[in-house]
Write a protein that holds these residues in place. Sequence first.
Motif, PDB file in Angstrom:
ATOM      1  N   GLY A  46       0.821  -1.215   0.000  1.00  0.00           N
ATOM      2  CA  GLY A  46       0.000   0.000   0.000  1.00  0.00           C
ATOM      3  C   GLY A  46       0.851   1.258   0.000  1.00  0.00           C
ATOM      4  O   GLY A  46       0.500   2.253  -0.639  1.00  0.00           O
ATOM      5  N   PHE A  47       1.962   1.233   0.708  1.00  0.00           N
ATOM      6  CA  PHE A  47       2.888   2.369   0.720  1.00  0.00           C
ATOM      7  C   PHE A  47       3.485   2.563  -0.668  1.00  0.00           C
ATOM      8  O   PHE A  47       3.561   3.682  -1.172  1.00  0.00           O
ATOM      9  N   LEU A  48       3.887   1.454  -1.296  1.00  0.00           N
ATOM     10  CA  LEU A  48       4.447   1.535  -2.646  1.00  0.00           C
ATOM     11  C   LEU A  48       3.410   2.082  -3.627  1.00  0.00           C
ATOM     12  O   LEU A  48       3.722   2.935  -4.461  1.00  0.00           O
ATOM     13  N   ALA A  49       2.173   1.609  -3.509  1.00  0.00           N
ATOM     14  CA  ALA A  49       1.101   2.125  -4.373  1.00  0.00           C
ATOM     15  C   ALA A  49       0.884   3.612  -4.106  1.00  0.00           C
ATOM     16  O   ALA A  49       0.634   4.391  -5.033  1.00  0.00           O
ATOM     17  N   GLY A  50       1.025   4.018  -2.850  1.00  0.00           N
ATOM     18  CA  GLY A  50       0.877   5.422  -2.492  1.00  0.00           C
ATOM     19  C   GLY A  50       1.929   6.301  -3.140  1.00  0.00           C
ATOM     20  O   GLY A  50       1.646   7.432  -3.538  1.00  0.00           O
ATOM     21  N   LEU A  51       3.156   5.782  -3.245  1.00  0.00           N
ATOM     22  CA  LEU A  51       4.209   6.523  -3.940  1.00  0.00           C
ATOM     23  C   LEU A  51       3.817   6.782  -5.388  1.00  0.00           C
ATOM     24  O   LEU A  51       3.986   7.888  -5.905  1.00  0.00           O
ATOM     25  N   LEU A  52       3.286   5.758  -6.025  1.00  0.00           N
ATOM     26  CA  LEU A  52       2.862   5.898  -7.426  1.00  0.00           C
ATOM     27  C   LEU A  52       1.680   6.838  -7.547  1.00  0.00           C
ATOM     28  O   LEU A  52       1.638   7.681  -8.447  1.00  0.00           O
ATOM     29  N   ASP A  53       0.722   6.728  -6.625  1.00  0.00           N
ATOM     30  CA  ASP A  53      -0.435   7.640  -6.630  1.00  0.00           C
ATOM     31  C   ASP A  53       0.026   9.087  -6.495  1.00  0.00           C
ATOM     32  O   ASP A  53      -0.463   9.973  -7.199  1.00  0.00           O
ATOM     33  N   PHE A  54       0.948   9.301  -5.574  1.00  0.00           N
ATOM     34  CA  PHE A  54       1.460  10.656  -5.323  1.00  0.00           C
ATOM     35  C   PHE A  54       2.063  11.239  -6.587  1.00  0.00           C
ATOM     36  O   PHE A  54       1.776  12.379  -6.961  1.00  0.00           O
ATOM     37  N   LEU A  55       2.881  10.454  -7.246  1.00  0.00           N
ATOM     38  CA  LEU A  55       3.548  10.946  -8.453  1.00  0.00           C
ATOM     39  C   LEU A  55       2.544  11.182  -9.577  1.00  0.00           C
ATOM     40  O   LEU A  55       2.620  12.185 -10.283  1.00  0.00           O
ATOM     41  N   MET A  56       1.602  10.285  -9.723  1.00  0.00           N
ATOM     42  CA  MET A  56       0.641  10.402 -10.826  1.00  0.00           C
ATOM     43  C   MET A  56      -0.403  11.490 -10.589  1.00  0.00           C
ATOM     44  O   MET A  56      -1.059  11.919 -11.533  1.00  0.00           O
ATOM     45  N   SER A  57      -0.524  11.957  -9.360  1.00  0.00           N
ATOM     46  CA  SER A  57      -1.542  12.972  -9.077  1.00  0.00           C
ATOM     47  C   SER A  57      -1.128  14.367  -9.531  1.00  0.00           C
ATOM     48  O   SER A  57      -1.942  15.282  -9.508  1.00  0.00           O
ATOM     49  N   HIS A  58       0.130  14.514  -9.952  1.00  0.00           N
ATOM     50  CA  HIS A  58       0.609  15.831 -10.380  1.00  0.00           C
ATOM     51  C   HIS A  58       1.556  15.644 -11.564  1.00  0.00           C
ATOM     52  O   HIS A  58       2.718  15.259 -11.382  1.00  0.00           O
ATOM     53  N   GLU A  59       1.043  15.900 -12.755  1.00  0.00           N
ATOM     54  CA  GLU A  59       1.809  15.635 -13.972  1.00  0.00           C
ATOM     55  C   GLU A  59       3.181  16.311 -14.013  1.00  0.00           C
ATOM     56  O   GLU A  59       4.159  15.676 -14.411  1.00  0.00           O
ATOM     57  N   PRO A  60       3.313  17.573 -13.593  1.00  0.00           N
ATOM     58  CA  PRO A  60       4.656  18.164 -13.615  1.00  0.00           C
ATOM     59  C   PRO A  60       5.662  17.403 -12.732  1.00  0.00           C
ATOM     60  O   PRO A  60       6.839  17.296 -13.076  1.00  0.00           O
ATOM     61  N   THR A  61       5.198  16.858 -11.616  1.00  0.00           N
ATOM     62  CA  THR A  61       6.081  16.073 -10.753  1.00  0.00           C
ATOM     63  C   THR A  61       6.438  14.762 -11.433  1.00  0.00           C
ATOM     64  O   THR A  61       7.594  14.319 -11.386  1.00  0.00           O
ATOM     65  N   LEU A  62       5.471  14.139 -12.079  1.00  0.00           N
ATOM     66  CA  LEU A  62       5.725  12.905 -12.834  1.00  0.00           C
ATOM     67  C   LEU A  62       6.770  13.157 -13.922  1.00  0.00           C
ATOM     68  O   LEU A  62       7.722  12.380 -14.073  1.00  0.00           O
ATOM     69  N   ILE A  63       6.623  14.242 -14.647  1.00  0.00           N
ATOM     70  CA  ILE A  63       7.571  14.568 -15.721  1.00  0.00           C
ATOM     71  C   ILE A  63       8.954  14.855 -15.144  1.00  0.00           C
ATOM     72  O   ILE A  63       9.971  14.399 -15.683  1.00  0.00           O
ATOM     73  N   ALA A  64       9.012  15.581 -14.040  1.00  0.00           N
ATOM     74  CA  ALA A  64      10.309  15.873 -13.404  1.00  0.00           C
ATOM     75  C   ALA A  64      10.991  14.579 -12.973  1.00  0.00           C
ATOM     76  O   ALA A  64      12.201  14.406 -13.172  1.00  0.00           O
ATOM     77  N   PHE A  65      10.224  13.658 -12.397  1.00  0.00           N
ATOM     78  CA  PHE A  65      10.777  12.355 -12.004  1.00  0.00           C
ATOM     79  C   PHE A  65      11.308  11.618 -13.224  1.00  0.00           C
ATOM     80  O   PHE A  65      12.426  11.094 -13.206  1.00  0.00           O
ATOM     81  N   SER A  66      10.522  11.580 -14.270  1.00  0.00           N
ATOM     82  CA  SER A  66      10.913  10.855 -15.483  1.00  0.00           C
ATOM     83  C   SER A  66      12.175  11.446 -16.103  1.00  0.00           C
ATOM     84  O   SER A  66      13.066  10.702 -16.526  1.00  0.00           O
ATOM     85  N   GLU A  67      12.249  12.754 -16.147  1.00  0.00           N
ATOM     86  CA  GLU A  67      13.435  13.408 -16.711  1.00  0.00           C
ATOM     87  C   GLU A  67      14.674  13.154 -15.857  1.00  0.00           C
ATOM     88  O   GLU A  67      15.763  12.948 -16.373  1.00  0.00           O
ATOM     89  N   ALA A  68      14.503  13.146 -14.548  1.00  0.00           N
ATOM     90  CA  ALA A  68      15.638  12.958 -13.645  1.00  0.00           C
ATOM     91  C   ALA A  68      16.140  11.518 -13.613  1.00  0.00           C
ATOM     92  O   ALA A  68      17.325  11.279 -13.437  1.00  0.00           O
ATOM     93  N   THR A  69      15.229  10.559 -13.798  1.00  0.00           N
ATOM     94  CA  THR A  69      15.596   9.147 -13.634  1.00  0.00           C
ATOM     95  C   THR A  69      15.682   8.364 -14.934  1.00  0.00           C
ATOM     96  O   THR A  69      16.245   7.275 -14.954  1.00  0.00           O
TER      97      THR A  69
END
Length: 99
Positions: free
Chosen positions: A53-76
């Motif tokens: 559930g914690f791991l799913a929460g990490l994914l939910d958190f990232l997917m809830s804000h597209e700019p954060t998702l994009i920043a993560f993708s660009e960084a990693t």
Amino acid sequence: MKSQKDTAAGQDADATAVAILGWLAGEPELLSRFLALTGVSPAEVRSAVNDPGFLAGLLDFLMSHEPTLIAFSEATGIAPEAVVNAHSILSGPFGGGDV
């Protein structure tokens, strides 16, 4: 019974979630927000990482804000589609993440 393909997909999803946590560790403001939303203290993170559930929460958190998702993708270098796929696997058919 889970197939090897299902097991591998689950491991990939877990690895993606752990990568998000690693990235958040370098983004103190976002990490603080995530922890506040989950109610997990910094001291509890090490044990929480074993909770699906914690791991799913990490994914939910990232997917809830597209700019954060994009920043993560660009960084990693992890594609947004991989995050979406991991979210699908860890959240299950009912979308049951914790955040």
